[in-house]
Design a protein around this motif. Structure first.
Motif, PDB file in Angstrom:
ATOM      1  N   ALA A 158     -20.989 119.148 116.997  1.00 12.89           N
ATOM      2  CA  ALA A 158     -20.550 118.694 118.319  1.00 12.89           C
ATOM      3  C   ALA A 158     -19.122 119.155 118.611  1.00 12.89           C
ATOM      4  CB  ALA A 158     -20.642 117.172 118.403  1.00 12.89           C
ATOM      5  N   ALA A 159     -18.280 119.188 117.574  1.00 14.03           N
ATOM      6  CA  ALA A 159     -16.914 119.682 117.764  1.00 14.03           C
ATOM      7  C   ALA A 159     -16.913 121.151 118.157  1.00 14.03           C
ATOM      8  CB  ALA A 159     -16.097 119.468 116.485  1.00 14.03           C
ATOM      9  N   ARG A 160     -17.787 121.921 117.520  1.00 16.15           N
ATOM     10  CA  ARG A 160     -17.859 123.333 117.891  1.00 16.15           C
ATOM     11  C   ARG A 160     -18.406 123.498 119.308  1.00 16.15           C
ATOM     12  NH1 ARG A 160     -21.271 128.478 115.466  1.00 16.15           N
ATOM     13  NH2 ARG A 160     -20.350 129.944 116.905  1.00 16.15           N
ATOM     14  N   ALA A 161     -19.426 122.726 119.658  1.00 18.29           N
ATOM     15  CA  ALA A 161     -19.968 122.812 121.015  1.00 18.29           C
ATOM     16  C   ALA A 161     -18.912 122.457 122.047  1.00 18.29           C
ATOM     17  CB  ALA A 161     -21.184 121.889 121.152  1.00 18.29           C
ATOM     18  N   GLN A 162     -18.086 121.469 121.710  1.00 25.23           N
ATOM     19  CA  GLN A 162     -17.017 121.095 122.633  1.00 25.23           C
ATOM     20  C   GLN A 162     -15.979 122.207 122.752  1.00 25.23           C
ATOM     21  OE1 GLN A 162     -13.626 120.059 122.397  1.00 25.23           O
ATOM     22  NE2 GLN A 162     -13.554 119.241 124.484  1.00 25.23           N
ATOM     23  N   SER A 163     -15.670 122.885 121.643  1.00 28.37           N
ATOM     24  CA  SER A 163     -14.724 123.999 121.684  1.00 28.37           C
ATOM     25  C   SER A 163     -15.282 125.167 122.494  1.00 28.37           C
ATOM     26  CB  SER A 163     -14.386 124.457 120.261  1.00 28.37           C
ATOM     27  OG  SER A 163     -13.751 123.422 119.528  1.00 28.37           O
ATOM     28  N   GLU A 164     -16.583 125.430 122.330  1.00 24.65           N
ATOM     29  CA  GLU A 164     -17.200 126.507 123.108  1.00 24.65           C
ATOM     30  C   GLU A 164     -17.197 126.168 124.601  1.00 24.65           C
ATOM     31  OE1 GLU A 164     -21.012 126.827 121.336  1.00 24.65           O
ATOM     32  OE2 GLU A 164     -20.371 128.245 119.770  1.00 24.65           O
ATOM     33  N   ALA A 165     -17.465 124.908 124.931  1.00 30.13           N
ATOM     34  CA  ALA A 165     -17.413 124.500 126.339  1.00 30.13           C
ATOM     35  C   ALA A 165     -15.993 124.608 126.884  1.00 30.13           C
ATOM     36  CB  ALA A 165     -17.943 123.073 126.491  1.00 30.13           C
ATOM     37  N   SER A 166     -15.009 124.296 126.053  1.00 26.57           N
ATOM     38  CA  SER A 166     -13.610 124.431 126.485  1.00 26.57           C
ATOM     39  C   SER A 166     -13.273 125.893 126.751  1.00 26.57           C
ATOM     40  CB  SER A 166     -12.675 123.849 125.427  1.00 26.57           C
ATOM     41  OG  SER A 166     -12.883 122.458 125.279  1.00 26.57           O
ATOM     42  N   LEU A 167     -13.768 126.792 125.883  1.00 25.55           N
ATOM     43  CA  LEU A 167     -13.512 128.215 126.091  1.00 25.55           C
ATOM     44  C   LEU A 167     -14.122 128.682 127.415  1.00 25.55           C
ATOM     45  CD1 LEU A 167     -12.575 131.011 125.199  1.00 25.55           C
ATOM     46  CD2 LEU A 167     -14.712 131.227 123.902  1.00 25.55           C
TER      47      LEU A 167
ATOM     48  N   ALA B 196     -18.099 112.397 120.890  1.00 26.78           N
ATOM     49  CA  ALA B 196     -17.740 111.007 120.620  1.00 26.78           C
ATOM     50  C   ALA B 196     -18.949 110.204 120.154  1.00 26.78           C
ATOM     51  CB  ALA B 196     -17.126 110.377 121.877  1.00 26.78           C
ATOM     52  N   GLN B 197     -20.110 110.455 120.741  1.00 25.61           N
ATOM     53  CA  GLN B 197     -21.316 109.752 120.313  1.00 25.61           C
ATOM     54  C   GLN B 197     -21.716 110.144 118.886  1.00 25.61           C
ATOM     55  OE1 GLN B 197     -23.964 110.949 123.463  1.00 25.61           O
ATOM     56  NE2 GLN B 197     -23.422 109.207 124.787  1.00 25.61           N
ATOM     57  N   ALA B 198     -21.537 111.411 118.529  1.00 28.73           N
ATOM     58  CA  ALA B 198     -21.832 111.844 117.161  1.00 28.73           C
ATOM     59  C   ALA B 198     -20.899 111.169 116.158  1.00 28.73           C
ATOM     60  CB  ALA B 198     -21.715 113.362 117.061  1.00 28.73           C
ATOM     61  N   GLN B 199     -19.641 111.007 116.513  1.00 29.97           N
ATOM     62  CA  GLN B 199     -18.703 110.305 115.627  1.00 29.97           C
ATOM     63  C   GLN B 199     -19.094 108.840 115.450  1.00 29.97           C
ATOM     64  OE1 GLN B 199     -15.063 111.155 117.686  1.00 29.97           O
ATOM     65  NE2 GLN B 199     -14.693 113.063 116.574  1.00 29.97           N
ATOM     66  N   LEU B 200     -19.610 108.212 116.500  1.00 29.55           N
ATOM     67  CA  LEU B 200     -20.064 106.828 116.371  1.00 29.55           C
ATOM     68  C   LEU B 200     -21.265 106.729 115.437  1.00 29.55           C
ATOM     69  CD1 LEU B 200     -19.930 103.862 117.208  1.00 29.55           C
ATOM     70  CD2 LEU B 200     -21.355 104.435 119.201  1.00 29.55           C
ATOM     71  N   ARG B 201     -22.208 107.668 115.544  1.00 28.58           N
ATOM     72  CA  ARG B 201     -23.369 107.644 114.648  1.00 28.58           C
ATOM     73  C   ARG B 201     -22.945 107.829 113.187  1.00 28.58           C
ATOM     74  NH1 ARG B 201     -25.667 110.469 119.102  1.00 28.58           N
ATOM     75  NH2 ARG B 201     -25.114 112.480 118.162  1.00 28.58           N
ATOM     76  N   ALA B 202     -21.931 108.637 112.951  1.00 29.28           N
ATOM     77  CA  ALA B 202     -21.436 108.805 111.588  1.00 29.28           C
ATOM     78  C   ALA B 202     -20.813 107.508 111.068  1.00 29.28           C
ATOM     79  CB  ALA B 202     -20.417 109.939 111.526  1.00 29.28           C
ATOM     80  N   LEU B 203     -20.105 106.795 111.924  1.00 32.45           N
ATOM     81  CA  LEU B 203     -19.532 105.505 111.502  1.00 32.45           C
ATOM     82  C   LEU B 203     -20.623 104.490 111.205  1.00 32.45           C
ATOM     83  CD1 LEU B 203     -16.490 105.088 113.934  1.00 32.45           C
ATOM     84  CD2 LEU B 203     -16.410 105.354 111.447  1.00 32.45           C
ATOM     85  N   GLU B 204     -21.692 104.498 111.993  1.00 32.27           N
ATOM     86  CA  GLU B 204     -22.776 103.545 111.780  1.00 32.27           C
ATOM     87  C   GLU B 204     -23.507 103.775 110.458  1.00 32.27           C
ATOM     88  OE1 GLU B 204     -23.895 102.860 116.528  1.00 32.27           O
ATOM     89  OE2 GLU B 204     -25.072 104.218 115.268  1.00 32.27           O
TER      90      GLU B 204
END
Length: 471
Positions: A148-157, A289-297
């Protein structure tokens, strides 16, 4: 009359002079400025994508996110550790408990009741393999966070690329507008100079008063001032465009193409803002952000580790407290191995995990609210762009009428002045009005193109605008 024979016997130019002449010509040609080919709108935008530094920043952020994915996937691999040690130490040992710490070295072996500073050699070598066979989805969740972090970086680019393209296109339109303003200002200077020449000749012949020549000179100077201001604005616009394209501001030529004509009128349907790069970037931020929440859960679960160890130790100390001399203890001579299954569970970590989950949930709600805010802003931008485009089209439809009237006014004022029915003030006012009208007419057409660019920017697709401007 000389014959061909006598002509052939004439002294020719020495070879060194010929070489010297060619060298001088070559130097002169090299010193002439090289005129680059005019740059089209599409070429300027492609150059901006290639040269603008912020795009390279975003690309490196994608590379970092890709490395983060590889890092997250290493959690599936077993952990292998090895160590080797040689020491010279005392052997005094006591009963009792020592709380976990990292300062006092641990001592193994029985308590021998000694308390002296006699030292012996000690050695150790070993390895430990630890592997987590299952983790209740925690590693998958961490890999999903990295993806998800990479997808967000690609969307930012993509968003940065789009912003650069829009800004470069706007800078290009500004250069075209500045060029047209300069052209109209130059035409105004030419008209003022022509009138000044006629009046100066008439004043010299004592057919006109000197006041008319003074007024004509003032109008000519004012027209030149307007031209200088237009040229200054053109240089600034070229410098702004060169910021994106990477070219030299003083030598860049612009191929205006269809931008000097009025584009065909078409309907402006409501935009599909979901294709806008800013919306895609924000959606990627929500998913991250949703992926980070699933990791915390999935972090409040027992950890299971399958472990295997092998080791060997050597010592120069005996059980009864005696010391072996020489190099005894330097070579590990006592071996051990172990295989086991370890379960750990952070019982009291639940309040901290719950707090982090609450904070992450708030972050998700904040990102979703930001998505709604972007949608509202894009809708407002579209409304403003449509209003600007409609107004620009109405102005562009009216300026030709104004331009025709202004040209007729110049002709009439000039004819009246030449026939003695008018004065120089009427001629000067008519010429200034014509210059301003020519500028307004050019800028009105470019205003329509700016409106189309703004609408395309909200929709997130510049290709229709580029195709219309460059066809």
């Amino acid at each position: 009359m000389s014959s061909p024979l006598t002509t052939s016997l004439k002294p020719r130019m020495p070879l060194p002079r010929i070489v010297a002449g060619l060298f001088v010509c070559g130097v002169a040609m090299a010193q002439q400025p090289v005129q680059s080919a005019p740059v089209s709108l599409d070429q300027a935008m492609q150059a901006a994508l290639k040269n603008y530094p912020s795009l390279r920043v975003s690309q490196e952020q994608i590379n970092a996110a890709t490395a983060g994915i590889r890092l997250a996937r290493t959690a599936y691999l077993p952990r292998v550790g090895a160590m080797a040690q040689v020491n010279r130490a005392t052997r005094n040992n006591v009963f009792g408990t020592l709380l976990p710490q990292s300062t006092i070295p641990s001592i193994s072996g029985p308590v021998i009741g000694s308390n002296n500073f006699g030292s012996v050699w000690g050695s150790a070598v070993g390895g430990l393999v630890s592997w987590e066979p299952f983790d209740f989805g925690l590693r998958d969740a961490n890999v999903a966070v990295a993806n998800a972090a990479r997808a967000q970086s690609e969307a930012s680019l993509k968003r940065v690329q789009f912003d650069v393209l829009v800004t470069a296109a706007d800078a290009y339109l500004t250069v075209v507008a500045a060029q047209e303003t300069t052209r109209a200002a130059q035409a105004g200077v030419d008209r003022s100079d022509a009138v000044l020449k006629v009046i100066a000749a008439q004043v010299s012949a004592e057919l006109r008063p000197g006041a008319d020549q003074s007024r004509a000179e003032a109008e000519s100077a004012a027209a030149r001032t307007q031209l200088i201001q237009a040229e200054q604005a053109l240089d600034v616009a070229r410098a702004n465009l060169a910021q994106f394209t990477g070219g030299a501001p003083t030598t860049s030529l612009i191929a205006a193409g269809n931008l000097l004509t009025l584009p065909a009128e078409s309907g402006t349907a409501s935009p599909n803002t979901s294709s806008n790069p800013a919306v895609a970037e924000q959606n990627a931020a929500v998913q991250q952000a949703q992926a980070q929440l699933r990791a915390l859960e999935r972090s409040y679960f027992p950890k299971f580790n399958l472990q295997g160890a092998i080791s060997a130790r050597g010592t120069g100390a005996e059980v009864d407290g005696a010391r072996l001399g020489g190099l005894n203890g330097l070579a590990p001579n006592t071996q051990n191995y172990a295989v086991g299954f370890t379960v750990t569970f952070p019982i009291l970590d639940l309040p901290a995990i719950r707090a982090r989950e609450a904070a992450q949930s708030a972050t998700i709600r904040s990102q979703m609210a930001k998505s709604e805010q972007i949608a509202v802003e894009l809708r407002a931008q579209w409304n403003r762009a449509v209003a600007s485009l409609n107004g620009a089209r109405r102005i562009a439809a009216n300026t030709p009428v104004q331009l025709t009237a202004a040209r007729a006014a110049v002709q009439q004022a000039t004819a009246r002045y030449q026939s003695g029915l008018g004065n120089i003030t009427e001629v000067a006012d008519a010429q200034r009005l014509l210059t301003q009208t020519e500028i307004d007419d050019s800028l009105a057409r470019l205003g329509v193109w700016r409106g189309l660019l703004a609408i395309a920017a909200v929709g997130g697709d510049l290709q229709p605008f580029i195709a219309e401007a460059t066809r």
